[in-house]
Structure formats: structure tokens, C-alpha cells
Enzyme design. Structure first.
Site, PDB file in Angstrom:
ATOM      1  N   ARG A   1       7.081   9.469  -3.625  1.00 20.92           N
ATOM      2  CA  ARG A   1       6.220   8.456  -3.207  1.00 20.92           C
ATOM      3  C   ARG A   1       6.155   7.282  -1.399  1.00 20.92           C
ATOM      4  O   ARG A   1       7.106   7.912  -1.416  1.00 20.92           O
ATOM      5  CB  ARG A   1       6.096   7.155  -4.359  1.00 20.92           C
ATOM      6  CG  ARG A   1       6.610   6.205  -4.046  1.00 20.92           C
ATOM      7  CD  ARG A   1       6.977   5.343  -3.324  1.00 20.92           C
ATOM      8  NE  ARG A   1       5.721   4.286  -3.282  1.00 20.92           N
ATOM      9  CZ  ARG A   1       5.445   3.389  -4.424  1.00 20.92           C
ATOM     10  NH1 ARG A   1       6.316   3.308  -5.080  1.00 20.92           N
ATOM     11  NH2 ARG A   1       3.837   2.717  -4.682  1.00 20.92           N
TER      12      ARG A   1
ATOM     13  N   ARG B   1      -5.934   8.476   4.072  1.00 22.32           N
ATOM     14  CA  ARG B   1      -5.046   9.342   3.532  1.00 22.32           C
ATOM     15  C   ARG B   1      -4.880  10.209   2.545  1.00 22.32           C
ATOM     16  O   ARG B   1      -4.126  11.478   2.557  1.00 22.32           O
ATOM     17  CB  ARG B   1      -3.394   8.708   3.031  1.00 22.32           C
ATOM     18  CG  ARG B   1      -2.916   7.549   4.195  1.00 22.32           C
ATOM     19  CD  ARG B   1      -2.571   6.627   3.775  1.00 22.32           C
ATOM     20  NE  ARG B   1      -3.269   5.550   3.433  1.00 22.32           N
ATOM     21  CZ  ARG B   1      -2.855   4.638   2.389  1.00 22.32           C
ATOM     22  NH1 ARG B   1      -1.742   4.803   1.499  1.00 22.32           N
ATOM     23  NH2 ARG B   1      -3.755   3.615   1.921  1.00 22.32           N
TER      24      ARG B   1
ATOM     25  N   VAL C   1       1.060  -1.464  -0.129  1.00 23.18           N
ATOM     26  CA  VAL C   1      -0.262   0.264   0.033  1.00 23.18           C
ATOM     27  C   VAL C   1       0.893   1.217  -0.161  1.00 23.18           C
ATOM     28  O   VAL C   1       1.773   1.124   0.268  1.00 23.18           O
ATOM     29  CB  VAL C   1      -0.552   0.090   0.803  1.00 23.18           C
ATOM     30  CG1 VAL C   1      -1.963  -1.327   1.084  1.00 23.18           C
ATOM     31  CG2 VAL C   1      -0.206  -0.060   2.665  1.00 23.18           C
ATOM     32  N   CYS C   2       0.416   2.408  -0.213  1.00 26.70           N
ATOM     33  CA  CYS C   2       1.951   3.580  -1.304  1.00 26.70           C
ATOM     34  C   CYS C   2       0.648   4.818  -0.804  1.00 26.70           C
ATOM     35  O   CYS C   2      -0.948   4.711  -0.834  1.00 26.70           O
ATOM     36  CB  CYS C   2       2.529   3.744  -1.850  1.00 26.70           C
ATOM     37  SG  CYS C   2       3.069   1.838  -1.932  1.00 26.70           S
ATOM     38  N   THR C   3       1.481   5.683  -1.188  1.00 25.68           N
ATOM     39  CA  THR C   3       1.125   7.350  -1.367  1.00 25.68           C
ATOM     40  C   THR C   3       1.778   7.957  -2.034  1.00 25.68           C
ATOM     41  O   THR C   3       2.830   7.666  -2.211  1.00 25.68           O
ATOM     42  CB  THR C   3       1.190   7.878  -0.103  1.00 25.68           C
ATOM     43  OG1 THR C   3      -0.032   7.785   0.937  1.00 25.68           O
ATOM     44  CG2 THR C   3      -0.251   9.377  -0.715  1.00 25.68           C
TER      45      THR C   3
END
Length: 390
Positions: free
Chosen positions: A154, A328, A137-139
Site C-alpha cells: 500500500r 489512480r 487517502v491511499c492505494t
């Protein structure tokens, strides 16, 4: 039943309306990295693409073999939590070495080379590569400044529900992955082809830059038609789709334009759904590509003239509301809007990604990329308490 439904609705409403207990005001002046949220920098390695695939990762594998063995053993333990019957684990363990032989060239040979150099069973290295494929999972953020310059950043978040360390208030896998983070320079004829932020032992790419041409990150997209289905199809002989991170690496290694990269990310059949976040080297060249395994569901493009000077992706379709316990997106967009286009820079994006809950207990690292200068920086992160578990 009606009473239960009312209670569930009330609880959900409270969760949606309640202020995030781990949230905070947008952070500023976090760059250059320092302080309690900065764990350290990552080591640099060259991957020589002129060597036979079996030999390319020898130095990385030998120097990181102890850390790799630790994480592989933990992954094998936690998989029994998700599949307590043991049937899937048994299937994977008996099939993994064979599965490695079915992977496309040169990735199959590179994985064999890592296993040999690190003195680890081939099946275990395959497990590591497959496991990472479906548990991230990431942004990711792409932003364009007033001059048309593009920036890409990121947070890599990994380890959700894979064991909680009560003593240190952290996810076990997240902490064990940090020593495996490396910065890689893939070269031909002693010249850089592309660079990436990677985990040692993982031959695919989730964050990379082809200097002067494009930058690319990949985020997990959760779907019923998810990665497990694609892996099972591959095992049972249906192999008409790309492993996500093999595709991103192939594109970074071989595509010579933003348009070519975008076309491949949009149209190539995949084993798992994903979000591809792609930025080029000219104004407007930025997009979030929302993929099912078979098609592009949405392409969200930068268009600064119409007010879209940034695009941002976590792990939810942009037309859907994120889960209240994992939002987020909203704080990230708030911080981007407060930053304003005239102030966009890599330090500004680092500030956004340093703000809780965008920074959280799952965050392994932050990567910053600027395509025109061929710049990529990766920093290990910590999230001191109070901090969101995800």
C-alpha cells in the site's frame, strides 16, 4: 442556463478524455528502493503489550515528541480553513480531552500515556488521532502468484488540501508526517503478536500484519454518511460503533484466522465508512470489503482460477468510475496487468506503487507485506516534479 450546462459538460468531457499530464509508463527495477523517489527507511520500535497501556508508548512518544508537536500545531491551524466559522474548532477543542476519556480501553489510556510522555496536552493528542481517522487517502493491492503465495502492499497518502508549500512544491502536512513514520512490533511475552507501519502518536492501525495468518490495510471511503457524523454521534453519546483504526488494531491483536478477521470487518458497526483490504495465507484468501457505517456493501474476493489474481483499492467504490482528476485505479490496474501473475512479488508491487500518479505529492510511505514469511517493510517516499498533487 442551458448554455452553462453545455459548457460544463464539455469541460467534464475534456477532463475525462485528456491524458493525465502527470502519468508515466509503468516503472520497473525500483526495488530495492533508491533514487529520487526514496526518502529513507523508518525506525523500529517495540510496543510491549504486557505493560500497562499508559506505559506502552513512552519511548516512541519521547523520541518523536518534537515532530508530533509540529504536526499537531499545523493540524489545528488548517482546521480553521475547513471550518472558518470556528464553531467546530471550538467544540472540538473544548471537548477533546473529555472525548479521550470516552474512548474504549486500552486506547484511551495509551493516548493519555503518549500525552504525558511527550508533554503535550491530552486534547491535542486526541485531535491527532481523530483527525487522522477521517483524512486519509491511499492505494492498496493484494496479489496472488502462480504458486498461491499472497503479497500485500500500500501507498499511504495523506495531507490533501491541508496547505501547499509553494517553494518546495509539496503538501505541508505530507512532509511533516514523514518524520513521524515508524515500524512497530507489538509483543507479548517477548514474542511478536503483530507488526504495523504507523505514525508515532497514533494508536490505531491502518497497515499491519499478523505473521503467518493475515495482512490488513484500511483505506478511506468518502461518503455523505461519513466520519464526521460518527464522531459527532460519539460526542453526543451514541457509541455503538467502532473507530475504524481501533477495530483494525483489535483484529490484528486478537483475531487468529483470516475468516475471523473477515467476519469482524464485514459485520462490525463503524463510526465511518471504509475499505478494508484483507489477505490471508492461503490461495484465494484476499478481499476488498466496502463498508458503510452499518453494513458491508460489497466483498470483492480473489479468485485466481477465474482470472482475479489481484484486487486493488484506491478510494472509490469499484462499481463507480473514479474522478477524472484522481484516477489512480486505472494506471495501477494497467501496471498490474502488464506485470502478469507469474511475475508477482513484493518488488513488482513496489514498482507499481512507484509509478505516477499512484505515487504522488500526497504519498508519505510505501509498505510491503508478505504473510507467509511474516515480512513487513516500510519506505518513505518522494515524488519529484513533474508529479500529480494527488
Amino acid at each position: 442556463m442551458r448554455a452553462i450546462a453545455v459548457v460544463l459538460l464539455a469541460v467534464t468531457s475534456v477532463a475525462v478524455l485528456a491524458k493525465d499530464p502527470y502519468g508515466e509508463d509503468c516503472r520497473y527495477q525500483q526495488y530495492p528502493p533508491t533514487g529520487a523517489t526514496f526518502r529513507g527507511s523508518v525506525p523500529n520500535y517495540i510496543i510491549n503489550l504486557d505493560l500497562p497501556p499508559h506505559e506502552r508508548w513512552i519511548q516512541v512518544a519521547r523520541e518523536k515528541k518534537d515532530e508530533l508537536k509540529i504536526i499537531i500545531e499545523h493540524i489545528k491551524k488548517v482546521m480553521t480553513v475547513f471550518f472558518p466559522s470556528g464553531k467546530l474548532i471550538h467544540l472540538l477543542e473544548t471537548k477533546m480531552a473529555w472525548l479521550g476519556s470516552t474512548l474504549p480501553y486500552p486506547f484511551n489510556e495509551e493516548i493519555k500515556g503518549i500525552a504525558d510522555a511527550a508533554e503535550i496536552e491530552l486534547g491535542d493528542v486526541v485531535v491527532f488521532n481523530v483527525f487522522y481517522e477521517i483524512f486519509t487517502v491511499c492505494t492498496s493491492i493484494i496479489a496472488e502468484d502462480k504458486a498461491g503465495k499472497l503479497y500485500h502492499a500500500r501507498n499511504l497518502d495523506f495531507g490533501l488540501f491541508l496547505g501547499w508549500d509553494i517553494k518546495n512544491s509539496s503538501w505541508i502536512v505530507t512532509q511533516k508526517l514523514k518524520p513521524l513514520m515508524v515500524s512497530l512490533d507489538f509483543q507479548r511475552n517477548n514474542k511478536t503478536v503483530f507488526q504495523s507501519a504507523n505514525l508515532a502518536g497514533y494508536v490505531g492501525i491502518v497497515s499491519g500484519i499478523r505473521p503467518g495468518i493475515f495482512t490488513l490495510t484500511m483505506n478511506e471511503r468518502f461518503s455523505i454518511d461519513g466520519g464526521y457524523i460518527g464522531v459527532f454521534e460519539w460526542i453526543f453519546g451514541k457509541r455503538d460503533g467502532w473507530w475504524m483504526s481501533f477495530l483494525t488494531r483489535s483484529i490484528l491483536e486478537n483475531s487468529t484466522s483470516y475468516e475471523e478477521a473477515k467476519d469482524r470487518l464485514t459485520n462490525t458497526r463503524l463510526l465511518a465508512p471504509a475499505y478494508f483490504i484483507l489477505a490471508g495465507n492461503h490461495s484465494g484468501q484476499g478481499s476488498v470489503i466496502t463498508r458503510s457505517r452499518t453494513a458491508a456493501l460489497d466483498v470483492w474476493n480473489l479468485n485466481a482460477s477465474l482470472g482475479t489474481w489481484y484486487v486493488l483499492e484506491t478510494n472509490y467504490d469499484r462499481w463507480k468510475v473514479p474522478l477524472a482528476v484522481d484516477d489512480r485505479r486505472t494506471p495501477a490496474m494497467k501496471c498490474m496487468n502488464l506485470t502478469m501473475q507469474q511475475n508477482v512479488s513484493l518488488p513488482a508491487l513496489y514498482n507499481v506503487l512507484s509509478t505516477k500518479p499512484i505515487l504522488n505529492k500526497l504519498t508519505v510511505s510505501t509498505t510491503l507485506m508478505e504473510v507467509s514469511e511474516g515480512r513487513i517493510e516500510t519506505y518513505l517516499r518522494d515524488c519529484p516534479d513533474p508529479c500529480s498533487p494527488w
